[in-house]
Structures are given as C-alpha cells and as structure tokens.
Design a protein around this motif. Structure first.
Motif, short mmCIF file in Angstrom:
data_model
loop_
_atom_site.label_atom_id
_atom_site.label_comp_id
_atom_site.label_asym_id
_atom_site.label_seq_id
_atom_site.Cartn_x
_atom_site.Cartn_y
_atom_site.Cartn_z
N HIS A 25 -25.44 27.67 -31.05
CA HIS A 25 -24.67 28.75 -31.67
C HIS A 25 -23.39 28.18 -32.28
CE1 HIS A 25 -22.19 32.39 -32.00
NE2 HIS A 25 -23.36 32.95 -32.28
N TYR A 27 -20.49 28.84 -31.87
CA TYR A 27 -19.35 28.75 -30.95
C TYR A 27 -19.51 27.62 -29.93
CZ TYR A 27 -18.38 33.64 -32.49
OH TYR A 27 -18.11 34.78 -33.20
N ASP A 41 -25.90 31.61 -36.28
CA ASP A 41 -25.71 32.79 -35.42
C ASP A 41 -27.00 33.02 -34.64
OD1 ASP A 41 -27.43 34.85 -36.76
OD2 ASP A 41 -26.03 34.57 -38.42
N SER A 42 -26.93 33.89 -33.66
CA SER A 42 -28.03 33.96 -32.69
C SER A 42 -29.34 34.46 -33.31
CB SER A 42 -27.65 34.84 -31.50
OG SER A 42 -27.46 36.17 -31.91
N PHE A 64 -28.22 36.41 -23.75
CA PHE A 64 -28.87 37.38 -24.66
C PHE A 64 -29.46 36.66 -25.87
CE2 PHE A 64 -24.76 37.45 -26.94
CZ PHE A 64 -25.17 37.52 -28.26
N MET A 65 -28.88 35.54 -26.24
CA MET A 65 -29.37 34.80 -27.41
C MET A 65 -30.73 34.17 -27.09
SD MET A 65 -25.84 33.00 -28.62
CE MET A 65 -24.43 34.02 -29.08
N TYR A 113 -26.40 46.50 -31.17
CA TYR A 113 -25.96 45.19 -31.68
C TYR A 113 -26.83 44.14 -31.00
CZ TYR A 113 -22.25 41.62 -32.61
OH TYR A 113 -21.53 40.54 -33.02
N VAL A 114 -27.17 43.10 -31.74
CA VAL A 114 -28.01 42.03 -31.20
C VAL A 114 -27.39 41.43 -29.93
CG1 VAL A 114 -26.99 40.20 -32.63
CG2 VAL A 114 -29.38 40.04 -32.00
N ASN A 115 -26.09 41.61 -29.80
CA ASN A 115 -25.35 41.13 -28.63
C ASN A 115 -25.56 42.09 -27.46
OD1 ASN A 115 -23.31 40.15 -26.92
ND2 ASN A 115 -22.08 39.52 -28.66
N SER A 130 -23.93 41.65 -36.70
CA SER A 130 -22.63 42.04 -37.25
C SER A 130 -22.66 41.95 -38.77
CB SER A 130 -21.50 41.18 -36.66
OG SER A 130 -21.83 39.82 -36.72
N HIS A 198 -13.63 38.42 -37.46
CA HIS A 198 -14.93 38.96 -37.04
C HIS A 198 -14.77 40.45 -36.71
CE1 HIS A 198 -18.64 39.35 -34.72
NE2 HIS A 198 -19.03 38.23 -35.29
N GLU A 200 -15.75 42.08 -34.32
CA GLU A 200 -15.56 42.35 -32.88
C GLU A 200 -14.07 42.41 -32.53
OE1 GLU A 200 -17.81 39.68 -30.35
OE2 GLU A 200 -19.61 39.97 -31.54
N SER A 214 -19.28 38.53 -40.21
CA SER A 214 -19.98 37.89 -39.10
C SER A 214 -19.71 36.38 -39.16
CB SER A 214 -21.48 38.12 -39.28
OG SER A 214 -21.89 37.48 -40.48
N THR A 215 -20.22 35.64 -38.19
CA THR A 215 -19.96 34.19 -38.25
C THR A 215 -20.58 33.57 -39.51
OG1 THR A 215 -21.86 33.73 -36.81
CG2 THR A 215 -19.71 33.84 -35.75
O1 CIZ Z 1 -25.20 37.00 -32.72
C1 CIZ Z 1 -24.28 36.25 -32.97
O2 CIZ Z 1 -24.45 35.10 -33.27
C2 CIZ Z 1 -22.91 36.77 -32.80
C3 CIZ Z 1 -22.61 37.28 -31.46
C4 CIZ Z 1 -22.00 36.90 -33.74
C5 CIZ Z 1 -22.10 36.56 -35.17
O3 CIZ Z 1 -21.38 37.19 -35.94
O4 CIZ Z 1 -22.83 35.68 -35.58
#
Ligand code: CIZ
Length: 302
Positions: A25, A27, A41-42, A64-65, A113-115, A130, A198, A200, A214-215
């Motif tokens: 990911h 992050y 992203d996930s 969750f990912m 949300y996918v999260n 997102s 973001h 969030e 989103s990311t």
């Molecule tokens: O699902 C993702 O990767 C998340 C949590 C955020 C994003 O904006 O990519």
C-alpha cells in the motif's frame, strides 16, 4: 544476523518459488514499497493481483485490504505478513451494528467505503473507494443513503450529492488528528505551495485545502501540477513514492501527525518469514465473500 541484501535475496527467491505477487500500500515503509511488485491503493492492488497468475498474494497493508484481495481472488492464498495490522476505522463498525442501522432505516441503500471488513461489505448494497465515493452516491436511486464507516468521507460526499446521508461515526485517527492551525502554519511556511488532502481529513481541514483526493488522486495531482513544492495531507508513507516519481519536486507532509503505526507493522523480516511459512493467511468465508463481491461488483457497474 541476516544482512539487508540477504533478506532481499531471500524474498526474491521465495517470491519466485511460491509464485507470489507482493503488494504494498502507498502508506507502507519505503523498503517494503521498493521490494513490492505493485504499489498503490488497496482496491487498485487487489484488482491488479486478481489479474495475475500468481498462486499467492502477499498484501503489505492492513487486514481489510488483504480481505479485499481475498474477495477478488478466491483461488489464491492471501497472506498478511503481520496479522495484528488492523485499521481502527474499518473496526469502528461490525456487521451487527450495520444490521441495526439498516433496521432503523429500512429500505435505505448502504454504501460502504472499501475501508471496511468483508462482513460489513457483505451487509452493504454497494462499495466505494475514496476516489469514486461521490460518483457512487450520485448514481444510486432515491433521496437517502446510509454511508459507513467514515464520517469525514460521508461529509465530503454530502458536499456534492443532494441526498440525505445517514453517516456512521467512524473516522481515521491519523487523518483526523490534523488541525486547521497546522494547515495555516504549512501555508505560511510555503506560501506558493498547493495543499492537497485526503477526504478522510476533518471538514475544517478540507475547507482549507486546494485539492481533495484519494491516494491515487494525490499521486496524479502531484505528477501534473506545475508547482515545485506541494503540501501533502495524507499518511507520510506516500512521500516515498511521490519523491521517487517526481525527483524534481519537493513534497512537504502537512503535519507530523500523518503517521499510521499499524501501516508500519510490516518489515522485510516479516515479509520474508511470511513467504517462507505461507502465513498468516487471511480468508473470507464463501457466503460472506459472495455477498461482499456483489457490493464490489455493483460499484464497478456504477
Ligand atoms: O483503500 C485505500 O487504499 C485507502 C484507505 C485510501 C486511498 O485513498 O487510497
């Protein structure tokens, strides 16, 4: 003690032997991003892995990912190198709580949300990321939606969609810690730099941003902007990729609070060990998987 190069060699050898694809990911720690087959992203990562002929998916991210990858690739073995890597936003609602919310608002479609956990996805009508939350909410029929679990993303969606949004109270502690004073200070320090955050983040922080994404949207914005310096409002792990992809630009993280501990649980040793042992496995029960997949597929149709 194993040297850095030895660990990298071990990972490479095992990745081939196991026919594994390594996902990181945006992050994750820099060394994990550098060793991965794909960084993103996930949802993007889960889709990419589903399109490969790998037998094993090693998801360097949070639970969750890995569940999302398992939903999209039931025939592959999905590994999360640290099974304690969770997400408090995803854990803020479980399937029982969502069922109760649905009972309170009968007939109202649920966007998740996918999260979120696989069980919560299974209780939902449609999933969103997102990046596409506004489009998904807009495309649904009717004047009301239930949106779980992130209250800030729900608030962001409500700025663009004329529907009553019944939101859950979950939030990402990393994105929510950032204050308007910090945005002010960053703008003062870098007066010509755009601020990209973001969704969030809290609404007051979003109000002060030049761009919200989103990311993957943040990565795109930073690639396309003419600005030489960008103030980045999301988890600091993304700076590694931003700097790598845009060496001529400067990226400043909006606040030191943008640090998610659980996103840093996975290191090279844990990755090598999980490839060797093929554990911890993350699986989703078939009946949950099928219903969760419906919500994901509906998102893709919308
Ligand atoms: O699902 C993702 O990767 C998340 C949590 C955020 C994003 O904006 O990519």
């Amino acid at each position: 003690m194993e040297t850095h190069n030895n660990i990298l060699e071990t990972i490479d050898r095992l990745r081939k032997n196991r026919n594994a694809v390594i996902l990181a990911h945006n992050y994750q720690l820099p060394e994990i991003q550098d060793v991965a087959d794909y960084v993103g992203d996930s949802f993007e990562l889960s889709r990419k892995a589903a399109g490969t002929d790998a037998d094993v998916i090693v998801f360097c991210g949070v639970r969750f990912m890995a569940e999302t990858a398992a939903i999209l690739s039931p025939e592959k073995l999905v590994i999360l190198p640290d099974e304690t890597a969770g997400c408090s936003l995803a854990d803020s609602i479980d399937a029982d709580q969502l069922r109760e919310l649905k009972r309170e608002h009968p007939g109202v479609p649920v966007v998740c949300y996918v999260n979120s956990s696989a069980e919560v996805k299974a209780e939902s009508d449609v999933c969103c990321t997102s990046a596409n939350a506004v489009r998904v909410a807009r495309a649904l029929e009717g004047g009301e939606i239930i949106f779980v679990p992130d209250r800030n993303l729900a608030d962001y969606v409500s700025r663009f969609v004329e529907k009553k949004i019944i939101k859950w109270s979950g939030f990402c502690p990393t994105h929510s810690r950032v204050t308007t004073e910090e945005v002010q200070a960053a703008k003062k320090a870098y007066p010509t730099a755009p601020v990209v955050v973001h969704p969030e983040c809290d609404p007051e922080v979003i109000d002060m941003a030049d761009h919200v994404a989103s990311t993957s949207g943040i990565l795109e914005f930073c690639r396309k902007t003419d600005a030489r310096t960008v103030i980045v409002g999301t988890e600091s792990g993304i700076l590694h990729r931003l700097k790598k992809e845009n060496p001529e630009k400067e990226f400043v993280v909006l606040s030191p609070s943008f640090f998610c501990e659980t996103m840093k649980f996975i290191n090279l040793q844990k990755l090598a060990r999980s490839l060797e042992k093929l554990e911890p496995v993350i699986s989703v029960a078939p009946e949950i998987r099928e219903r969760a997949l419906n919500a994901v597929e509906r998102m893709l149709r919308l």
